[in-house]
Design a protein around this motif. Structure first.
Motif, PDB file in Angstrom:
ATOM      1  N   ALA A   1     -14.694  -3.787   8.848  1.00 45.11           N
ATOM      2  CA  ALA A   1     -13.453  -3.633   9.231  1.00 45.11           C
ATOM      3  C   ALA A   1     -12.978  -2.261   9.296  1.00 45.11           C
ATOM      4  CB  ALA A   1     -12.492  -4.518   8.498  1.00 45.11           C
ATOM      5  N   LEU A   2     -13.422  -1.531   8.442  1.00 43.97           N
ATOM      6  CA  LEU A   2     -13.011  -0.218   8.497  1.00 43.97           C
ATOM      7  C   LEU A   2     -13.733   0.774   9.954  1.00 43.97           C
ATOM      8  CD1 LEU A   2     -11.205   2.183   7.529  1.00 43.97           C
ATOM      9  CD2 LEU A   2     -12.654   2.427   5.605  1.00 43.97           C
ATOM     10  N   GLU A   3     -14.892   0.227   9.790  1.00 47.89           N
ATOM     11  CA  GLU A   3     -16.051   0.728  10.892  1.00 47.89           C
ATOM     12  C   GLU A   3     -15.331   0.699  12.015  1.00 47.89           C
ATOM     13  OE1 GLU A   3     -19.276   2.773  11.002  1.00 47.89           O
ATOM     14  OE2 GLU A   3     -17.833   3.411   9.437  1.00 47.89           O
TER      15      GLU A   3
ATOM     16  N   ASP B   1      -5.373  -6.536  11.352  1.00 51.67           N
ATOM     17  CA  ASP B   1      -5.732  -6.372  12.625  1.00 51.67           C
ATOM     18  C   ASP B   1      -6.149  -4.810  12.555  1.00 51.67           C
ATOM     19  OD1 ASP B   1      -2.786  -5.765  12.208  1.00 51.67           O
ATOM     20  OD2 ASP B   1      -3.541  -4.379  14.009  1.00 51.67           O
ATOM     21  N   LEU B   2      -6.983  -4.614  13.467  1.00 52.61           N
ATOM     22  CA  LEU B   2      -7.810  -3.148  13.661  1.00 52.61           C
ATOM     23  C   LEU B   2      -6.907  -1.907  13.441  1.00 52.61           C
ATOM     24  CD1 LEU B   2     -11.083  -3.756  15.796  1.00 52.61           C
ATOM     25  CD2 LEU B   2     -10.588  -4.078  13.176  1.00 52.61           C
ATOM     26  N   GLY B   3      -5.729  -2.014  14.468  1.00 48.81           N
ATOM     27  CA  GLY B   3      -4.631  -1.304  14.681  1.00 48.81           C
ATOM     28  C   GLY B   3      -3.911  -0.649  13.467  1.00 48.81           C
ATOM     29  N   THR B   4      -3.574  -1.898  12.645  1.00 49.80           N
ATOM     30  CA  THR B   4      -2.992  -1.636  11.261  1.00 49.80           C
ATOM     31  C   THR B   4      -4.082  -0.833  10.336  1.00 49.80           C
ATOM     32  OG1 THR B   4      -1.589  -3.559  11.489  1.00 49.80           O
ATOM     33  CG2 THR B   4      -1.854  -2.750   9.398  1.00 49.80           C
ATOM     34  N   VAL B   5      -5.182  -1.104  10.240  1.00 52.02           N
ATOM     35  CA  VAL B   5      -6.305  -0.700   9.248  1.00 52.02           C
ATOM     36  C   VAL B   5      -6.331   0.900   9.775  1.00 52.02           C
ATOM     37  CG1 VAL B   5      -8.694  -0.530   8.475  1.00 52.02           C
ATOM     38  CG2 VAL B   5      -7.413  -2.751   8.772  1.00 52.02           C
ATOM     39  N   ALA B   6      -6.571   1.264  11.023  1.00 55.35           N
ATOM     40  CA  ALA B   6      -6.410   2.490  11.538  1.00 55.35           C
ATOM     41  C   ALA B   6      -5.395   3.461  11.159  1.00 55.35           C
ATOM     42  CB  ALA B   6      -6.673   2.599  12.957  1.00 55.35           C
ATOM     43  N   HIS B   7      -4.210   2.594  11.389  1.00 61.65           N
ATOM     44  CA  HIS B   7      -2.957   3.622  11.019  1.00 61.65           C
ATOM     45  C   HIS B   7      -2.743   3.708   9.515  1.00 61.65           C
ATOM     46  CE1 HIS B   7       0.995   4.819  11.714  1.00 61.65           C
ATOM     47  NE2 HIS B   7       1.492   4.057  10.703  1.00 61.65           N
ATOM     48  N   ALA B   8      -3.152   2.702   8.754  1.00 62.47           N
ATOM     49  CA  ALA B   8      -3.318   3.091   7.436  1.00 62.47           C
ATOM     50  C   ALA B   8      -4.240   3.806   6.708  1.00 62.47           C
ATOM     51  CB  ALA B   8      -3.612   1.434   6.506  1.00 62.47           C
ATOM     52  N   TYR B   9      -5.231   4.194   7.638  1.00 64.80           N
ATOM     53  CA  TYR B   9      -6.279   5.214   7.206  1.00 64.80           C
ATOM     54  C   TYR B   9      -5.700   6.615   7.415  1.00 64.80           C
ATOM     55  CZ  TYR B   9     -10.010   8.772   7.725  1.00 64.80           C
ATOM     56  OH  TYR B   9     -10.771   9.750   7.742  1.00 64.80           O
ATOM     57  N   VAL B  10      -5.293   6.807   8.553  1.00 67.50           N
ATOM     58  CA  VAL B  10      -4.558   8.118   9.022  1.00 67.50           C
ATOM     59  C   VAL B  10      -3.535   8.374   8.270  1.00 67.50           C
ATOM     60  CG1 VAL B  10      -2.985   9.115  11.043  1.00 67.50           C
ATOM     61  CG2 VAL B  10      -5.250   7.802  11.510  1.00 67.50           C
ATOM     62  N   ASP B  11      -2.814   7.541   7.684  1.00 70.28           N
ATOM     63  CA  ASP B  11      -1.459   7.660   6.788  1.00 70.28           C
ATOM     64  C   ASP B  11      -1.932   7.340   5.098  1.00 70.28           C
ATOM     65  OD1 ASP B  11       0.051   8.498   9.134  1.00 70.28           O
ATOM     66  OD2 ASP B  11       0.939   6.312   9.077  1.00 70.28           O
ATOM     67  N   ARG B  12      -2.982   7.860   4.876  1.00 66.37           N
ATOM     68  CA  ARG B  12      -3.463   7.495   3.442  1.00 66.37           C
ATOM     69  C   ARG B  12      -2.967   8.629   2.548  1.00 66.37           C
ATOM     70  NH1 ARG B  12      -7.539   9.965   5.943  1.00 66.37           N
ATOM     71  NH2 ARG B  12      -8.666  11.783   4.982  1.00 66.37           N
TER      72      ARG B  12
END
Length: 198
Positions: free
Chosen positions: A95-97, A186-197
């Protein structure tokens, strides 16, 4: 049908019930569908399962599934070896990939701490993770465990273990809903969560 007539069907139903989320009714429905409407599909499924069980093993470095001793991500020289994301399962790693937001490497716990289920630090490879995180290459460890009670506890224990070892420890931001499993977000949420870690 007598018991003797249904031994193979009963065995198939019991095997299907081992899958997560599959109860007796679903297992029966799948078994009868395969036998009645898709025998070729059943053969393909059986062959694929047997091949996967025989060929797939854990990566020596990150524990994800691979057919090689070291997976393609760990052996890719273009990946950022200074960032190590800790995930619970290969599905979470995938999912993260898929977000395309992370270019580092991984450590797959193959579970999460759950004392009630007898899953402690040894069962999730905590010592191996600490050894990898402290190998002199890793500068940031990203805790990407799920936002369940067990995932949060696992992240807390790992963070505490690394707090005084000179490694930056971050956690995925709360963009991922609490109580959710990473592979279903959803992928957008995961990507946003990574950027705002944090």
């Amino acid at each position: 049908m007598s018991k003797r007539d249904t031994d193979a069907i009963d065995t198939l139903v019991q095997a299907l019930r081992r899958l997560p989320g599959i109860g007796v009714r679903s297992a029966n429905r799948i078994a009868f569908h395969l036998l009645q409407h898709d025998r070729r599909g059943a053969e393909i499924l059986a062959t694929a399962l047997q091949a996967a069980v025989q060929k797939v093993r854990h990566c020596r470095l990150c524990h994800t599934f691979t057919e090689q001793e070291v997976c393609s991500i760990c052996s890719d020289p273009k990946r950022d070896a200074t960032q190590l994301a800790v995930v619970e399962t290969p599905a979470d790693q995938a999912a993260l990939e898929r977000t395309g937001a992370f270019a580092g490497r991984y450590f797959v716990l193959m579970g999460r701490l759950s004392p009630l289920d007898g899953v402690g630090p040894g069962e999730i490879g905590l010592q191996q993770l600490l050894d990898r995180a402290c190998d002199g290459t890793v500068q940031e460890l990203i805790l990407a465990t799920n936002f369940t009670a067990e995932g949060e506890a696992t992240a807390h224990v790992i963070g505490q273990a690394l707090r005084h070892r000179g490694i930056k420890v971050t956690r995925l931001a709360r963009g991922v809903p609490a109580g959710s499993e990473l592979e279903y977000v959803d992928l957008g949420t995961v990507a946003h969560a990574y950027v705002d870690r944090r």
